[in-house]
Write a protein that holds these residues in place. Structure first.
Motif, PDB file in Angstrom:
ATOM      1  N   ASP A  47       0.822  -1.205   0.000  1.00 56.50           N
ATOM      2  CA  ASP A  47       0.000   0.000   0.000  1.00 56.50           C
ATOM      3  C   ASP A  47       0.860   1.261   0.000  1.00 56.50           C
ATOM      4  O   ASP A  47       0.413   2.323  -0.432  1.00 56.50           O
ATOM      5  CB  ASP A  47      -0.921   0.011   1.213  1.00 56.50           C
ATOM      6  CG  ASP A  47      -1.878  -1.172   1.207  1.00 56.50           C
ATOM      7  OD1 ASP A  47      -2.375  -1.512   0.123  1.00 56.50           O
ATOM      8  OD2 ASP A  47      -2.117  -1.747   2.280  1.00 56.50           O
ATOM      9  N   TYR A  48       2.051   1.151   0.527  1.00 58.46           N
ATOM     10  CA  TYR A  48       2.998   2.266   0.510  1.00 58.46           C
ATOM     11  C   TYR A  48       4.410   1.706   0.484  1.00 58.46           C
ATOM     12  O   TYR A  48       4.652   0.549   0.843  1.00 58.46           O
ATOM     13  CB  TYR A  48       2.804   3.191   1.720  1.00 58.46           C
ATOM     14  CG  TYR A  48       3.092   2.544   3.050  1.00 58.46           C
ATOM     15  CD1 TYR A  48       4.369   2.576   3.608  1.00 58.46           C
ATOM     16  CD2 TYR A  48       2.086   1.903   3.766  1.00 58.46           C
ATOM     17  CE1 TYR A  48       4.637   1.988   4.836  1.00 58.46           C
ATOM     18  CE2 TYR A  48       2.341   1.311   4.984  1.00 58.46           C
ATOM     19  CZ  TYR A  48       3.616   1.349   5.527  1.00 58.46           C
ATOM     20  OH  TYR A  48       3.877   0.764   6.733  1.00 58.46           O
ATOM     21  N   GLY A  49       5.357   2.531   0.030  1.00 62.28           N
ATOM     22  CA  GLY A  49       6.753   2.107  -0.037  1.00 62.28           C
ATOM     23  C   GLY A  49       7.633   3.066   0.734  1.00 62.28           C
ATOM     24  O   GLY A  49       7.262   4.215   0.971  1.00 62.28           O
ATOM     25  N   VAL A  50       8.783   2.575   1.137  1.00 59.77           N
ATOM     26  CA  VAL A  50       9.694   3.377   1.942  1.00 59.77           C
ATOM     27  C   VAL A  50      11.010   3.567   1.196  1.00 59.77           C
ATOM     28  O   VAL A  50      11.637   2.590   0.774  1.00 59.77           O
ATOM     29  CB  VAL A  50       9.958   2.715   3.303  1.00 59.77           C
ATOM     30  CG1 VAL A  50      10.940   3.560   4.116  1.00 59.77           C
ATOM     31  CG2 VAL A  50       8.654   2.529   4.068  1.00 59.77           C
ATOM     32  N   ALA A  64      -4.096   4.031  -1.849  1.00 56.43           N
ATOM     33  CA  ALA A  64      -5.055   5.087  -2.165  1.00 56.43           C
ATOM     34  C   ALA A  64      -6.463   4.519  -2.309  1.00 56.43           C
ATOM     35  O   ALA A  64      -7.449   5.116  -1.842  1.00 56.43           O
ATOM     36  CB  ALA A  64      -4.633   5.797  -3.447  1.00 56.43           C
ATOM     37  N   GLU A  65      -6.581   3.358  -2.937  1.00 58.96           N
ATOM     38  CA  GLU A  65      -7.892   2.728  -3.112  1.00 58.96           C
ATOM     39  C   GLU A  65      -8.509   2.341  -1.762  1.00 58.96           C
ATOM     40  O   GLU A  65      -9.707   2.506  -1.542  1.00 58.96           O
ATOM     41  CB  GLU A  65      -7.758   1.506  -4.013  1.00 58.96           C
ATOM     42  CG  GLU A  65      -7.430   1.862  -5.458  1.00 58.96           C
ATOM     43  CD  GLU A  65      -7.125   0.650  -6.315  1.00 58.96           C
ATOM     44  OE1 GLU A  65      -6.855  -0.430  -5.725  1.00 58.96           O
ATOM     45  OE2 GLU A  65      -7.154   0.762  -7.553  1.00 58.96           O
ATOM     46  N   LYS A  66      -7.675   1.831  -0.840  1.00 55.75           N
ATOM     47  CA  LYS A  66      -8.180   1.454   0.485  1.00 55.75           C
ATOM     48  C   LYS A  66      -8.658   2.681   1.254  1.00 55.75           C
ATOM     49  O   LYS A  66      -9.696   2.646   1.918  1.00 55.75           O
ATOM     50  CB  LYS A  66      -7.087   0.736   1.282  1.00 55.75           C
ATOM     51  CG  LYS A  66      -6.815  -0.683   0.828  1.00 55.75           C
ATOM     52  CD  LYS A  66      -5.771  -1.355   1.708  1.00 55.75           C
ATOM     53  CE  LYS A  66      -5.500  -2.780   1.249  1.00 55.75           C
ATOM     54  NZ  LYS A  66      -4.458  -3.444   2.066  1.00 55.75           N
ATOM     55  N   GLN A  68      -9.765   5.536   0.045  1.00 55.05           N
ATOM     56  CA  GLN A  68     -11.020   6.019  -0.529  1.00 55.05           C
ATOM     57  C   GLN A  68     -12.187   5.124  -0.125  1.00 55.05           C
ATOM     58  O   GLN A  68     -13.298   5.600   0.120  1.00 55.05           O
ATOM     59  CB  GLN A  68     -10.904   6.121  -2.047  1.00 55.05           C
ATOM     60  CG  GLN A  68      -9.971   7.216  -2.516  1.00 55.05           C
ATOM     61  CD  GLN A  68     -10.178   7.605  -3.967  1.00 55.05           C
ATOM     62  OE1 GLN A  68     -11.126   7.154  -4.609  1.00 55.05           O
ATOM     63  NE2 GLN A  68      -9.315   8.434  -4.485  1.00 55.05           N
ATOM     64  N   MET A  69     -11.929   3.822  -0.034  1.00 55.93           N
ATOM     65  CA  MET A  69     -12.986   2.896   0.391  1.00 55.93           C
ATOM     66  C   MET A  69     -13.363   3.155   1.852  1.00 55.93           C
ATOM     67  O   MET A  69     -14.550   3.162   2.208  1.00 55.93           O
ATOM     68  CB  MET A  69     -12.515   1.449   0.224  1.00 55.93           C
ATOM     69  CG  MET A  69     -13.553   0.413   0.623  1.00 55.93           C
ATOM     70  SD  MET A  69     -12.940  -1.266   0.412  1.00 55.93           S
ATOM     71  CE  MET A  69     -11.643  -1.293   1.660  1.00 55.93           C
ATOM     72  N   LEU A  70     -12.361   3.391   2.711  1.00 59.89           N
ATOM     73  CA  LEU A  70     -12.630   3.678   4.121  1.00 59.89           C
ATOM     74  C   LEU A  70     -13.485   4.930   4.290  1.00 59.89           C
ATOM     75  O   LEU A  70     -14.334   5.013   5.181  1.00 59.89           O
ATOM     76  CB  LEU A  70     -11.309   3.855   4.883  1.00 59.89           C
ATOM     77  CG  LEU A  70     -10.483   2.589   5.144  1.00 59.89           C
ATOM     78  CD1 LEU A  70      -9.113   2.960   5.696  1.00 59.89           C
ATOM     79  CD2 LEU A  70     -11.210   1.658   6.096  1.00 59.89           C
ATOM     80  N   LEU A  71     -13.275   5.916   3.422  1.00 64.81           N
ATOM     81  CA  LEU A  71     -14.001   7.178   3.513  1.00 64.81           C
ATOM     82  C   LEU A  71     -15.321   7.173   2.743  1.00 64.81           C
ATOM     83  O   LEU A  71     -16.077   8.130   2.808  1.00 64.81           O
ATOM     84  CB  LEU A  71     -13.116   8.322   3.007  1.00 64.81           C
ATOM     85  CG  LEU A  71     -11.883   8.627   3.879  1.00 64.81           C
ATOM     86  CD1 LEU A  71     -10.995   9.653   3.202  1.00 64.81           C
ATOM     87  CD2 LEU A  71     -12.315   9.123   5.252  1.00 64.81           C
ATOM     88  N   GLY A  72     -15.560   6.100   1.986  1.00 63.05           N
ATOM     89  CA  GLY A  72     -16.822   5.981   1.267  1.00 63.05           C
ATOM     90  C   GLY A  72     -16.999   6.985   0.153  1.00 63.05           C
ATOM     91  O   GLY A  72     -18.098   7.535  -0.041  1.00 63.05           O
ATOM     92  N   VAL A  73     -15.911   7.246  -0.602  1.00 63.33           N
ATOM     93  CA  VAL A  73     -15.982   8.227  -1.684  1.00 63.33           C
ATOM     94  C   VAL A  73     -15.812   7.532  -3.030  1.00 63.33           C
ATOM     95  O   VAL A  73     -15.370   6.387  -3.108  1.00 63.33           O
ATOM     96  CB  VAL A  73     -14.907   9.325  -1.521  1.00 63.33           C
ATOM     97  CG1 VAL A  73     -15.121  10.071  -0.213  1.00 63.33           C
ATOM     98  CG2 VAL A  73     -13.505   8.722  -1.571  1.00 63.33           C
ATOM     99  N   THR A  74     -16.148   8.236  -4.090  1.00 68.10           N
ATOM    100  CA  THR A  74     -15.974   7.736  -5.447  1.00 68.10           C
ATOM    101  C   THR A  74     -15.146   8.738  -6.248  1.00 68.10           C
ATOM    102  O   THR A  74     -15.083   9.917  -5.902  1.00 68.10           O
ATOM    103  CB  THR A  74     -17.320   7.524  -6.147  1.00 68.10           C
ATOM    104  OG1 THR A  74     -18.042   8.773  -6.151  1.00 68.10           O
ATOM    105  CG2 THR A  74     -18.142   6.468  -5.421  1.00 68.10           C
ATOM    106  N   SER A  75     -14.517   8.248  -7.323  1.00 71.07           N
ATOM    107  CA  SER A  75     -13.654   9.103  -8.144  1.00 71.07           C
ATOM    108  C   SER A  75     -14.120   9.120  -9.588  1.00 71.07           C
ATOM    109  O   SER A  75     -14.582   8.106 -10.121  1.00 71.07           O
ATOM    110  CB  SER A  75     -12.202   8.596  -8.098  1.00 71.07           C
ATOM    111  OG  SER A  75     -11.687   8.665  -6.788  1.00 71.07           O
ATOM    112  N   GLU A  76     -13.990  10.287 -10.208  1.00 69.80           N
ATOM    113  CA  GLU A  76     -14.207  10.432 -11.646  1.00 69.80           C
ATOM    114  C   GLU A  76     -12.965  11.083 -12.250  1.00 69.80           C
ATOM    115  O   GLU A  76     -12.281  11.859 -11.576  1.00 69.80           O
ATOM    116  CB  GLU A  76     -15.445  11.289 -11.935  1.00 69.80           C
ATOM    117  CG  GLU A  76     -16.747  10.620 -11.522  1.00 69.80           C
ATOM    118  CD  GLU A  76     -17.966  11.435 -11.915  1.00 69.80           C
ATOM    119  OE1 GLU A  76     -17.782  12.500 -12.564  1.00 69.80           O
ATOM    120  OE2 GLU A  76     -19.092  11.029 -11.568  1.00 69.80           O
TER     121      GLU A  76
END
Length: 276
Positions: A47-50, A64-66, A68-76
């Motif tokens: 999910d992230y890199g160091v 980023a997908e996780k 957005q899913m946690l916040l319940g939003v959609t993207s266009e």
């Protein structure tokens, strides 16, 4: 000039005076809590890199997908700039990602990608237009997510120095057509594309797959090409058997057909599923 400064200070004070301090404190506390949840939920190297020696990890597409899913939003997504120079072989895209919650616009982000980036040096630019578009879309998504969740103090989006994640980007968006145009920069086939090598000596590509030191992008490209060839062979076999089924049952075929067994033959462009 003094009047302008005084007016700006007055406007700033007016904004501050209209703020519900209690609500601000509550919001900031929730942001801190959410940041803790994100840090405890996302997985390193996925999910992230160091980047060694840097202060902040880099947010990647799965992360980023996780979020957005946690916040319940959609993207266009919207392509706001497009350069397609077929004469010079240069392609560039700038994409805007707009984030919505229950139909209401929350924030947006911008991402850009072009075929002169260093990761594309050894590839044919004419096959990379769609790849660049996908890259720009992903970068816009990550940019919007960092703003959306107030995560800029935790994550960064700068991945240009992270070679392994540059490779991950390429692998995620690669198609068999993209893979066919990858050029080797070493060995006896230096300067040749994977497609050219496949047409003359496919067993060399099989050998590369088995080598630990082979670049992961090249390995993935070879796998995609081989899989495309197998799928094409299966489709042709089904098409040839259909007329015969009306008059006679075809002979049973073994389950472990290997399309690369037998004598190497010359293959025309029309016989390859990765085109060009």
């Amino acid at each position: 000039m003094a009047e302008l400064v005084a007016k700006q200070q007055t406007n700033s004070l007016s904004i501050i005076e209209s703020v519900d301090i209690g609500a601000v404190q509550s919001t900031l506390a929730k942001i801190n809590q959410f940041q803790v949840v994100v840090q405890n939920t996302l997985k390193a190297n996925h999910d992230y890199g160091v980047i060694p020696g840097t202060q902040k990890p880099t947010l990647l597409k799965p992360g980023a997908e996780k979020i957005q899913m946690l916040l319940g939003v959609t993207s266009e997504y919207e392509v706001i700039e497009r350069v397609q120079d077929y004469e010079k072989g240069f392609f560039a895209f700038t994409v805007r990602c707009i984030v919505y919650k229950n139909g209401m616009k929350i924030t947006e982000g911008v991402g850009h990608c072009n075929t002169k980036e260093k990761k594309y040096i050894n590839q044919d630019p004419y096959t990379l237009a769609n790849t660049c578009l996908k890259m720009a879309k992903k970068r816009a998504q990550i940019d919007a997510t960092l703003t959306l969740a107030s995560l800029s103090e935790i994550f960064t989006q700068d991945i240009e120095d992270m070679q392994e994640f540059v490779q991950t980007e390429q692998v995620e968006t690669m198609t068999a057509q993209d893979a066919a145009q990858i050029k080797l920069t070493f060995g006896k086939y230096k300067g040749k594309t994977l497609k050219e090598i496949y047409k003359t000596q496919p067993d060399y590509l099989e050998w590369l797959l088995k080598q630990d030191r082979t670049d992961p992008v090249i390995k993935k490209g070879i796998e995609l090409m081989f899989e495309a060839v197998k799928q094409q062979a299966q489709q042709k076999q089904v098409q040839q058997q259909q007329p015969e089924q009306q008059t006679a049952q075809p002979e049973p075929q073994p389950d472990n057909i290997d399309p690369f067994d037998g004598e190497v033959i010359e293959i025309s462009d029309d016989d390859l599923p990765f085109g060009m």
